[in-house]
Design an enzyme around this catalytic site. Structure first.
Site, PDB file in Angstrom:
ATOM      1  N   GLU A 150       0.575  -1.248  -0.070  1.00  0.00           N
ATOM      2  CA  GLU A 150       0.053  -0.392   0.304  1.00  0.00           C
ATOM      3  C   GLU A 150       0.955   0.868   0.290  1.00  0.00           C
ATOM      4  O   GLU A 150       1.512   1.304   0.192  1.00  0.00           O
ATOM      5  CB  GLU A 150      -0.999  -0.027   1.503  1.00  0.00           C
ATOM      6  CG  GLU A 150      -2.107  -0.495   1.108  1.00  0.00           C
ATOM      7  CD  GLU A 150      -3.028  -0.748   2.245  1.00  0.00           C
ATOM      8  OE1 GLU A 150      -4.001  -1.384   2.309  1.00  0.00           O
ATOM      9  OE2 GLU A 150      -2.438   0.178   3.694  1.00  0.00           O
ATOM     10  N   CYS A 163       3.337   8.099   1.468  1.00  0.00           N
ATOM     11  CA  CYS A 163       4.221   7.149   3.070  1.00  0.00           C
ATOM     12  C   CYS A 163       4.470   6.233   1.653  1.00  0.00           C
ATOM     13  O   CYS A 163       3.882   5.756   1.073  1.00  0.00           O
ATOM     14  CB  CYS A 163       3.007   6.826   3.661  1.00  0.00           C
ATOM     15  SG  CYS A 163       3.818   6.078   4.619  1.00  0.00           S
ATOM     16  N   CYS A 170       8.030  -7.666   5.940  1.00  0.00           N
ATOM     17  CA  CYS A 170       9.280  -7.064   6.980  1.00  0.00           C
ATOM     18  C   CYS A 170       9.644  -8.449   7.734  1.00  0.00           C
ATOM     19  O   CYS A 170       8.962  -9.192   8.190  1.00  0.00           O
ATOM     20  CB  CYS A 170       9.091  -6.292   8.061  1.00  0.00           C
ATOM     21  SG  CYS A 170      10.307  -5.101   8.275  1.00  0.00           S
ATOM     22  N   CYS A 174       7.973  -6.534  15.160  1.00  0.00           N
ATOM     23  CA  CYS A 174       8.228  -5.913  16.246  1.00  0.00           C
ATOM     24  C   CYS A 174       6.911  -5.710  17.015  1.00  0.00           C
ATOM     25  O   CYS A 174       5.692  -5.861  16.052  1.00  0.00           O
ATOM     26  CB  CYS A 174       8.316  -4.440  15.387  1.00  0.00           C
ATOM     27  SG  CYS A 174       9.641  -3.868  15.005  1.00  0.00           S
ATOM     28  N   CYS A 177       3.034  -3.861  15.384  1.00  0.00           N
ATOM     29  CA  CYS A 177       3.451  -3.226  14.542  1.00  0.00           C
ATOM     30  C   CYS A 177       2.009  -4.840  13.757  1.00  0.00           C
ATOM     31  O   CYS A 177       3.739  -5.514  13.320  1.00  0.00           O
ATOM     32  CB  CYS A 177       5.197  -3.293  13.354  1.00  0.00           C
ATOM     33  SG  CYS A 177       4.431  -3.340  12.090  1.00  0.00           S
ATOM     34  N   GLY A 235       7.914  -2.264   5.487  1.00  0.00           N
ATOM     35  CA  GLY A 235       9.221  -2.984   5.282  1.00  0.00           C
ATOM     36  C   GLY A 235      10.238  -2.008   6.602  1.00  0.00           C
ATOM     37  O   GLY A 235      10.037  -1.178   6.772  1.00  0.00           O
ATOM     38  N   GLU A 236      11.274  -3.157   6.301  1.00  0.00           N
ATOM     39  CA  GLU A 236      12.490  -2.062   6.623  1.00  0.00           C
ATOM     40  C   GLU A 236      13.728  -1.242   5.728  1.00  0.00           C
ATOM     41  O   GLU A 236      14.039  -2.258   4.977  1.00  0.00           O
ATOM     42  CB  GLU A 236      13.233  -2.561   8.246  1.00  0.00           C
ATOM     43  CG  GLU A 236      15.098  -2.538   8.263  1.00  0.00           C
ATOM     44  CD  GLU A 236      14.964  -1.139   8.515  1.00  0.00           C
ATOM     45  OE1 GLU A 236      13.866  -0.508   9.596  1.00  0.00           O
ATOM     46  OE2 GLU A 236      15.418  -0.251   8.492  1.00  0.00           O
ATOM     47  N   SER A 267      12.357   5.649   7.443  1.00  0.00           N
ATOM     48  CA  SER A 267      12.621   5.020   8.808  1.00  0.00           C
ATOM     49  C   SER A 267      12.911   4.503   9.556  1.00  0.00           C
ATOM     50  O   SER A 267      12.817   3.378   8.642  1.00  0.00           O
ATOM     51  CB  SER A 267      10.826   6.050   9.462  1.00  0.00           C
ATOM     52  OG  SER A 267      10.335   4.998  10.518  1.00  0.00           O
ATOM     53  N   SER A 289      12.754   4.878  14.981  1.00  0.00           N
ATOM     54  CA  SER A 289      11.331   3.581  15.904  1.00  0.00           C
ATOM     55  C   SER A 289      12.608   2.803  16.631  1.00  0.00           C
ATOM     56  O   SER A 289      12.394   2.862  17.365  1.00  0.00           O
ATOM     57  CB  SER A 289      10.926   3.204  14.819  1.00  0.00           C
ATOM     58  OG  SER A 289      10.371   3.929  13.789  1.00  0.00           O
ATOM     59  N   LEU A 290      12.165   4.348  17.984  1.00  0.00           N
ATOM     60  CA  LEU A 290      13.065   3.818  19.326  1.00  0.00           C
ATOM     61  C   LEU A 290      11.592   3.250  20.374  1.00  0.00           C
ATOM     62  O   LEU A 290      12.247   2.254  21.048  1.00  0.00           O
ATOM     63  CB  LEU A 290      13.344   5.286  20.267  1.00  0.00           C
ATOM     64  CG  LEU A 290      13.924   5.472  21.234  1.00  0.00           C
ATOM     65  CD1 LEU A 290      15.375   4.851  21.364  1.00  0.00           C
ATOM     66  CD2 LEU A 290      14.178   6.695  22.433  1.00  0.00           C
ATOM     67  N   HIS A 291      10.722   3.948  20.660  1.00  0.00           N
ATOM     68  CA  HIS A 291       9.473   3.421  21.549  1.00  0.00           C
ATOM     69  C   HIS A 291       9.357   2.818  22.887  1.00  0.00           C
ATOM     70  O   HIS A 291       8.362   2.136  23.249  1.00  0.00           O
ATOM     71  CB  HIS A 291       9.224   1.946  20.395  1.00  0.00           C
ATOM     72  CG  HIS A 291       8.603   2.455  19.229  1.00  0.00           C
ATOM     73  ND1 HIS A 291       8.326   4.217  18.943  1.00  0.00           N
ATOM     74  CD2 HIS A 291       8.952   1.916  17.967  1.00  0.00           C
ATOM     75  CE1 HIS A 291       7.945   3.704  17.371  1.00  0.00           C
ATOM     76  NE2 HIS A 291       8.514   2.524  17.007  1.00  0.00           N
ATOM     77  N   ASN A 366      -1.870   2.626  16.562  1.00  0.00           N
ATOM     78  CA  ASN A 366      -3.151   1.915  16.056  1.00  0.00           C
ATOM     79  C   ASN A 366      -3.577   0.552  15.873  1.00  0.00           C
ATOM     80  O   ASN A 366      -1.876  -0.445  15.732  1.00  0.00           O
ATOM     81  CB  ASN A 366      -2.627   2.600  14.141  1.00  0.00           C
ATOM     82  CG  ASN A 366      -3.328   1.826  14.043  1.00  0.00           C
ATOM     83  OD1 ASN A 366      -4.953   2.486  13.991  1.00  0.00           O
ATOM     84  ND2 ASN A 366      -3.435   0.978  12.254  1.00  0.00           N
ATOM     85  N   CYS A 409     -12.641  17.227  16.917  1.00  0.00           N
ATOM     86  CA  CYS A 409     -12.702  16.258  16.743  1.00  0.00           C
ATOM     87  C   CYS A 409     -13.138  16.267  18.835  1.00  0.00           C
ATOM     88  O   CYS A 409     -12.338  16.174  19.426  1.00  0.00           O
ATOM     89  CB  CYS A 409     -11.922  15.167  17.111  1.00  0.00           C
ATOM     90  SG  CYS A 409     -12.598  12.969  17.630  1.00  0.00           S
TER      91      CYS A 409
HETATM   92  N1  SAH Z   1      10.252  -0.058   9.608  1.00  0.00           N
HETATM   93  C1  SAH Z   1      10.722   1.350   9.691  1.00  0.00           C
HETATM   94  C2  SAH Z   1       9.716   1.953   8.769  1.00  0.00           C
HETATM   95  C3  SAH Z   1       8.614   1.466   8.769  1.00  0.00           C
HETATM   96  S1  SAH Z   1       7.047   1.968  10.383  1.00  0.00           S
HETATM   97  C4  SAH Z   1      10.493   1.361  10.906  1.00  0.00           C
HETATM   98  O1  SAH Z   1      10.132   0.528  12.025  1.00  0.00           O
HETATM   99  O2  SAH Z   1      10.722   2.129  11.327  1.00  0.00           O
HETATM  100  C5  SAH Z   1       6.595   2.950   9.817  1.00  0.00           C
HETATM  101  C6  SAH Z   1       6.727   3.113  12.050  1.00  0.00           C
HETATM  102  O3  SAH Z   1       5.440   3.001  11.782  1.00  0.00           O
HETATM  103  C7  SAH Z   1       7.596   3.118  12.730  1.00  0.00           C
HETATM  104  O4  SAH Z   1       8.066   4.385  13.864  1.00  0.00           O
HETATM  105  C8  SAH Z   1       6.723   1.610  13.981  1.00  0.00           C
HETATM  106  O5  SAH Z   1       7.617   1.344  15.094  1.00  0.00           O
HETATM  107  C9  SAH Z   1       5.512   2.604  13.696  1.00  0.00           C
HETATM  108  N2  SAH Z   1       4.105   1.682  13.595  1.00  0.00           N
HETATM  109  C10 SAH Z   1       3.970   0.504  13.434  1.00  0.00           C
HETATM  110  N3  SAH Z   1       2.980   0.019  13.797  1.00  0.00           N
HETATM  111  C11 SAH Z   1       2.467   0.582  14.151  1.00  0.00           C
HETATM  112  C12 SAH Z   1       1.464   1.005  15.084  1.00  0.00           C
HETATM  113  N4  SAH Z   1      -0.035  -0.841  15.260  1.00  0.00           N
HETATM  114  N5  SAH Z   1       0.881   2.115  15.269  1.00  0.00           N
HETATM  115  C13 SAH Z   1       1.775   3.113  15.237  1.00  0.00           C
HETATM  116  N6  SAH Z   1       2.714   2.634  14.911  1.00  0.00           N
HETATM  117  C14 SAH Z   1       3.237   1.576  13.886  1.00  0.00           C
HETATM  118 FE1  SF4 Z   2       6.997  -3.150  11.029  1.00  0.00          FE
HETATM  119 FE2  SF4 Z   2       9.208  -1.652  10.844  1.00  0.00          FE
HETATM  120 FE3  SF4 Z   2       9.075  -3.136  13.007  1.00  0.00          FE
HETATM  121 FE4  SF4 Z   2       9.051  -3.680  10.656  1.00  0.00          FE
HETATM  122  S1  SF4 Z   2      10.959  -3.261  11.392  1.00  0.00           S
HETATM  123  S2  SF4 Z   2       7.659  -4.681  11.919  1.00  0.00           S
HETATM  124  S3  SF4 Z   2       8.125  -2.231   9.762  1.00  0.00           S
HETATM  125  S4  SF4 Z   2       7.671  -1.213  12.648  1.00  0.00           S
END
Ligand code: SAH
Ligand code: SF4
Length: 434
Positions: A150, A163, A170, A174, A177, A235-236, A267, A289-291, A366, A409
């Site tokens: 997509e 995007c 991938c 994670c 994800c 994807g990464e 990213s 993507s630190l999280h 999400n 909203c």
């Molecule tokens: N693989 C790369 C880029 C794609 S994911 C990465 O992980 O950075 C893009 C971003 O969306 C990342 O920060 C990822 O952690 C975040 N993401 C993935 N799933 C998500 C979800 N369900 N809700 C919110 N953010 C999410």
């Molecule tokens: Fe999802 Fe990015 Fe993690 Fe791959 S690296 S699983 S796309 S958040």
């Protein structure tokens, strides 16, 4: 086929494949991710090029070689590349015959060997506010099983963000994800990555000599329809380095699609050994993507952390080529209720990023079918963002624009109300392109 949907659940952020087909690929997430050691899937599928390759996405050097194959003498190739580049990336032609400044013979020779094909659009979803999502079909192995990715377009009044995906699925897993749950993984070619931009421009009519489509929510003619790119789809990207590098080179080429690298954000989940190379060879903006602020938690959320822990990741960020206050790294932080969203986590995040020119992007989680996490309550997101804001970081959810969106909203004022799909998208696009 054109699907019109005002509020599709899968329009929300970039949660891929809420469709029945993808659901078949769901892995038993809780069992796999939470109890197993670091798991990285091997790419299963290979790219099998079509009989007639497309010229879309070739670098200038590759295009010169392709012209050589079509019989263009070496001396003329640079000039011919220039001509073709204009037809492909400024005018968006899909047929060699439209290249009127190119001789008939060469057009015929090219048409015998190559196409100008982009990925096939299987479905288009248009939301009431102008957000568009395209489901694209890519050739699978031996043309047997096509793949789908997509591509999402998020318009705002004066700009638009596209995007892009870099892989089908991938290899990383994670735990929050949806993409990581997909079994199929294949790297996209540079042509397929650039092809997503071509498709979006085709659908928006953003080519020289073509009339732009007019619809509510889209930037007006004076502004570019697609002004920003984020590599945040499936994807990464740093696991598909060469294709992503070449694609970004083509997208940023000032004589073609011309979207500057300052407006392209890649990213990564933290592929440490590739970060310096990304700075040197790609030169786009970087988002990480630190999280999580502790290795123990990050190991669970982003299992790649077991290979490249936080300290190493931040060290690579500190030495990211070209890093400066004007060129900051965006740290993405998904807000997971009761998991990483405490005020103490917020403060630890600020301490961790000290000294790194950074932006912080708080992403409301999400949810997807089968996900084990919940999005933080809005009240908590606000508190967390206050910590971030008070530390001097522009906190996207606090910008006036963000407030406008939130004001639109009213329920969001309530502590328990979840963000709607649209707000997530808007906040995210805004955060990435501000
Ligand atoms: N693989 C790369 C880029 C794609 S994911 C990465 O992980 O950075 C893009 C971003 O969306 C990342 O920060 C990822 O952690 C975040 N993401 C993935 N799933 C998500 C979800 N369900 N809700 C919110 N953010 C999410
Ligand atoms: Fe999802 Fe990015 Fe993690 Fe791959 S690296 S699983 S796309 S958040």
């Amino acid at each position: 086929m054109s699907l019109r949907s005002a509020n599709s659940p899968s329009l929300s952020r970039f949660a891929w494949f809420v469709s029945g087909r993808a659901a078949a690929y769901l892995w038993p997430m809780s069992a796999t991710v939470q109890t197993n050691p670091f798991v990285e899937k091997a790419p299963l599928e290979l790219y099998v090029p079509p009989a007639m390759p497309s010229l879309v996405g070739l670098t200038r050097a590759e295009l010169a070689d392709a012209l050589g194959e079509a019989g263009v003498p070496e001396k003329q190739r640079k000039m011919r590349v220039q001509q073709l580049w204009h037809w492909i990336y400024v005018r968006g032609v899909r047929d060699f015959d439209a290249m009127t400044s190119v001789s008939k013979e060469l057009r015929a020779a090219l048409a015998q060997r190559f196409t100008l094909a982009r990925p096939e659009v299987v479905a288009e979803q248009v939301s009431a506010d102008g957000t568009r999502k395209w489901l694209l079909r890519l050739p699978g192995e031996n043309n047997e099983r096509p793949h789908e990715v997509e591509c999402v377009y998020i318009p705002e009044t004066d700009r638009g963000t596209l995007c892009l995906s870099s892989q089908v699925g991938c290899t990383l897993n994670c735990s929050f994800c949806h993409t990581g749950t997909q079994r199929l993984v294949r790297n996209l070619t540079a042509g397929e990555i650039v092809g997503q931009v071509m498709v979006a421009r085709d659908r928006l009519g953003e080519w020289l000599g073509m009339e732009r489509i007019k619809a509510p929510g889209l930037p007006t003619e004076g502004d570019r329809a697609i002004s920003n790119i984020v590599m945040m789809g499936m994807g990464e990207p740093l696991y598909n380095f060469e294709a992503v590098r070449d694609a970004i080179g083509v997208i940023a080429d000032g004589e073609g699609l011309s979207i500057s690298k300052r407006r392209i954000t890649l990213s990564t989940s933290g592929v440490v050994p590739m970060i310096a190379r990304a700075g040197e060879e790609i030169g786009s903006m970087l988002a990480v993507s630190l999280h999580a602020v502790r290795d123990e938690l990050r190991n669970e959320l982003v299992p790649l952390n077991r290979k490249y822990p936080i300290a190493e990741l931040l060290e690579a960020c500190r030495s990211y080529p070209g890093l400066s206050n004007a060129r900051r790294i965006t740290f993405e932080y998904v807000m997971l209720k009761g998991v990483n969203d405490s005020i103490a986590d917020g403060k630890a995040l600020i301490r961790l990023l000290k000294g790194i020119p950074a932006k912080i992007n708080l992403i409301p989680f999400n949810p997807w079918p089968g996900s084990t996490y919940e999005c933080s309550d809005w009240e908590q997101i606000e508190k967390f963002s206050e910590v971030v804001f008070n530390a001097g970081y522009a906190s996207p959810v606090r910008t006036p624009r963000g407030r406008d969106i939130l004001a639109a909203c009213g329920q969001l004022k309530s502590a328990t109300e979840k963000l709607s799909a649209r707000e997530r998208m808007a906040l995210r696009a805004m955060a990435m392109t501000d």
